[in-house]
Design a protein around this motif. Structure first.
Motif, PDB file in Angstrom:
ATOM      1  N   THR A 173       4.636   0.881 -48.123  1.00  0.00           N
ATOM      2  CA  THR A 173       5.900   1.316 -47.532  1.00  0.00           C
ATOM      3  C   THR A 173       6.879   0.168 -47.669  1.00  0.00           C
ATOM      4  N   GLY A 174       8.128   0.499 -47.760  1.00  0.00           N
ATOM      5  CA  GLY A 174       9.141  -0.547 -47.820  1.00  0.00           C
ATOM      6  C   GLY A 174       9.443  -1.089 -49.196  1.00  0.00           C
ATOM      7  N   ILE A 175       8.990  -0.423 -50.271  1.00  0.00           N
ATOM      8  CA  ILE A 175       9.340  -0.955 -51.597  1.00  0.00           C
ATOM      9  C   ILE A 175      10.797  -0.656 -51.944  1.00  0.00           C
ATOM     10  N   VAL A 176      11.332   0.442 -51.371  1.00  0.00           N
ATOM     11  CA  VAL A 176      12.751   0.742 -51.586  1.00  0.00           C
ATOM     12  C   VAL A 176      13.564  -0.324 -50.858  1.00  0.00           C
ATOM     13  N   GLY A 177      14.503  -0.918 -51.591  1.00  0.00           N
ATOM     14  CA  GLY A 177      15.318  -1.979 -51.015  1.00  0.00           C
ATOM     15  C   GLY A 177      14.880  -3.366 -51.454  1.00  0.00           C
ATOM     16  N   LYS A 178      13.687  -3.466 -52.037  1.00  0.00           N
ATOM     17  CA  LYS A 178      13.221  -4.762 -52.548  1.00  0.00           C
ATOM     18  C   LYS A 178      13.656  -4.931 -53.995  1.00  0.00           C
ATOM     19  N   THR A 179      13.605  -6.163 -54.483  1.00  0.00           N
ATOM     20  CA  THR A 179      13.942  -6.407 -55.882  1.00  0.00           C
ATOM     21  C   THR A 179      12.834  -5.857 -56.775  1.00  0.00           C
ATOM     22  N   LEU A 180      13.207  -5.577 -58.007  1.00  0.00           N
ATOM     23  CA  LEU A 180      12.236  -5.061 -58.967  1.00  0.00           C
ATOM     24  C   LEU A 180      11.091  -6.056 -59.156  1.00  0.00           C
ATOM     25  N   ALA A 181      11.399  -7.339 -59.190  1.00  0.00           N
ATOM     26  CA  ALA A 181      10.360  -8.358 -59.348  1.00  0.00           C
ATOM     27  C   ALA A 181       9.357  -8.310 -58.202  1.00  0.00           C
ATOM     28  N   SER A 241      18.614  -0.355 -64.982  1.00  0.00           N
ATOM     29  CA  SER A 241      18.387  -1.764 -65.246  1.00  0.00           C
ATOM     30  C   SER A 241      16.940  -2.173 -64.967  1.00  0.00           C
ATOM     31  N   GLN A 242      16.432  -3.038 -65.850  1.00  0.00           N
ATOM     32  CA  GLN A 242      15.086  -3.581 -65.672  1.00  0.00           C
ATOM     33  C   GLN A 242      15.132  -5.072 -65.362  1.00  0.00           C
ATOM     34  N   ILE A 258       8.721   7.464 -57.352  1.00  0.00           N
ATOM     35  CA  ILE A 258       7.851   8.641 -57.407  1.00  0.00           C
ATOM     36  C   ILE A 258       6.521   8.158 -57.933  1.00  0.00           C
ATOM     37  N   PRO A 259       5.444   8.398 -57.219  1.00  0.00           N
ATOM     38  CA  PRO A 259       5.341   8.921 -55.866  1.00  0.00           C
ATOM     39  C   PRO A 259       6.014   7.979 -54.878  1.00  0.00           C
ATOM     40  N   GLY A 260       6.348   8.499 -53.720  1.00  0.00           N
ATOM     41  CA  GLY A 260       7.079   7.733 -52.720  1.00  0.00           C
ATOM     42  C   GLY A 260       6.208   6.749 -51.961  1.00  0.00           C
ATOM     43  N   SER A 261       6.864   5.872 -51.241  1.00  0.00           N
ATOM     44  CA  SER A 261       6.173   4.900 -50.387  1.00  0.00           C
ATOM     45  C   SER A 261       5.211   5.624 -49.453  1.00  0.00           C
ATOM     46  N   GLY A 262       4.034   5.062 -49.269  1.00  0.00           N
ATOM     47  CA  GLY A 262       3.039   5.646 -48.372  1.00  0.00           C
ATOM     48  C   GLY A 262       2.163   6.699 -49.017  1.00  0.00           C
ATOM     49  N   SER A 263       2.398   7.023 -50.292  1.00  0.00           N
ATOM     50  CA  SER A 263       1.579   8.024 -50.983  1.00  0.00           C
ATOM     51  C   SER A 263       0.257   7.421 -51.439  1.00  0.00           C
ATOM     52  N   GLU A 264      -0.800   8.228 -51.422  1.00  0.00           N
ATOM     53  CA  GLU A 264      -2.102   7.793 -51.935  1.00  0.00           C
ATOM     54  C   GLU A 264      -2.198   8.199 -53.398  1.00  0.00           C
ATOM     55  N   VAL A 265      -2.570   7.244 -54.258  1.00  0.00           N
ATOM     56  CA  VAL A 265      -2.676   7.494 -55.695  1.00  0.00           C
ATOM     57  C   VAL A 265      -3.951   6.848 -56.233  1.00  0.00           C
ATOM     58  N   ARG A 266      -4.368   7.287 -57.400  1.00  0.00           N
ATOM     59  CA  ARG A 266      -5.522   6.665 -58.052  1.00  0.00           C
ATOM     60  C   ARG A 266      -5.153   5.269 -58.532  1.00  0.00           C
ATOM     61  N   GLU A 267      -6.098   4.373 -58.417  1.00  0.00           N
ATOM     62  CA  GLU A 267      -5.907   3.026 -58.946  1.00  0.00           C
ATOM     63  C   GLU A 267      -5.600   3.159 -60.433  1.00  0.00           C
ATOM     64  N   GLY A 268      -4.621   2.394 -60.917  1.00  0.00           N
ATOM     65  CA  GLY A 268      -4.243   2.464 -62.327  1.00  0.00           C
ATOM     66  C   GLY A 268      -3.109   3.445 -62.602  1.00  0.00           C
ATOM     67  N   SER A 269      -2.655   4.173 -61.577  1.00  0.00           N
ATOM     68  CA  SER A 269      -1.550   5.123 -61.746  1.00  0.00           C
ATOM     69  C   SER A 269      -0.246   4.385 -62.014  1.00  0.00           C
ATOM     70  N   THR A 270       0.738   5.143 -62.506  1.00  0.00           N
ATOM     71  CA  THR A 270       2.063   4.591 -62.749  1.00  0.00           C
ATOM     72  C   THR A 270       3.021   5.071 -61.672  1.00  0.00           C
ATOM     73  N   VAL A 271       3.791   4.137 -61.135  1.00  0.00           N
ATOM     74  CA  VAL A 271       4.833   4.443 -60.164  1.00  0.00           C
ATOM     75  C   VAL A 271       6.161   4.313 -60.907  1.00  0.00           C
ATOM     76  N   VAL A 272       6.959   5.377 -60.865  1.00  0.00           N
ATOM     77  CA  VAL A 272       8.264   5.389 -61.524  1.00  0.00           C
ATOM     78  C   VAL A 272       9.317   5.015 -60.493  1.00  0.00           C
ATOM     79  N   VAL A 273      10.190   4.081 -60.854  1.00  0.00           N
ATOM     80  CA  VAL A 273      11.237   3.654 -59.920  1.00  0.00           C
ATOM     81  C   VAL A 273      12.617   3.797 -60.544  1.00  0.00           C
ATOM     82  N   VAL A 274      13.599   3.952 -59.666  1.00  0.00           N
ATOM     83  CA  VAL A 274      15.009   3.917 -60.029  1.00  0.00           C
ATOM     84  C   VAL A 274      15.554   2.623 -59.453  1.00  0.00           C
TER      85      VAL A 274
END
Length: 172
Positions: free
Chosen positions: A85-93, A113-114, A124-140
């Motif tokens: 949780t809380g990744i929104v608002g943090k820097t990409l790094a 921008s990257q 996507i998926p959003g903060s707090g979502s359960e995903v398989r290890e190795g999954s990709t999280v897409v960010v804007v």
């Protein structure tokens, strides 16, 4: 029918059943009911339901002596992690470091921008979502804080893009 043994003591061969898709305990019972034994059980990471047999050594249909052991491989539960949780608002790094530590991959939506100092505005998926290890999280990302209406429009475009990709992958 195949028999084993000497003339004074003949035994009838047992046909090995197909154990795939059965639970380990069901496989043990099936083998016992056919005068066979369960041998080594090894977990394997496969796409099957956790705890079900995904492979066996003595192939199904093979004929063996009574009491023969049959080794099996069963599906282990896939390792899962929670998107912090809380990744929104943090820097990409910072988000890259955080997700990388969880063995997750990061993808920045095309056209955004990257640069390492941009701010993550949506995932996507959003903060707090359960995903398989190795999954990709897409960010804007966003270079500077935008108007709430702009962020909503970006979020809607991203959601539509993900839905379109899912639809296309199902049709393939």
């Amino acid at each position: 029918m195949t028999t084993f043994g000497t003339d004074s003591q003949l035994t009838v061969a047992r046909t090995v059943l197909d154990l795939t898709s059965h639970t380990v305990s069901d496989a043990r019972k099936l083998l016992t009911d056919h005068d066979l034994r369960l041998g080594d059980t090894t977990g394997a990471e496969r796409g099957a339901e956790s705890g079900t047999v995904v492979g066996q050594r003595v192939a199904s249909g093979g004929e063996v002596e009574p009491g023969t052991t049959v080794d099996i491989k069963f599906a282990k539960a896939a390792a899962t992690v929670w998107i912090p949780t809380g990744i929104v608002g943090k820097t990409l790094a910072a988000v890259q470091d955080e997700l990388g530590a969880l063995r997750l991959h990061l993808s920045v939506t095309t056209g955004y921008s990257q640069a390492s100092d941009v701010v993550v505005t949506f995932s996507i998926p959003g903060s707090g979502s359960e995903v398989r290890e190795g999954s990709t999280v897409v960010v804007v990302t966003e270079d500077t804080p935008g108007e709430p209406g702009q962020r909503l429009a970006i979020r809607r475009r991203l959601q539509q893009s993900v839905k379109t990709r899912r639809y296309r992958s199902r049709r393939a």
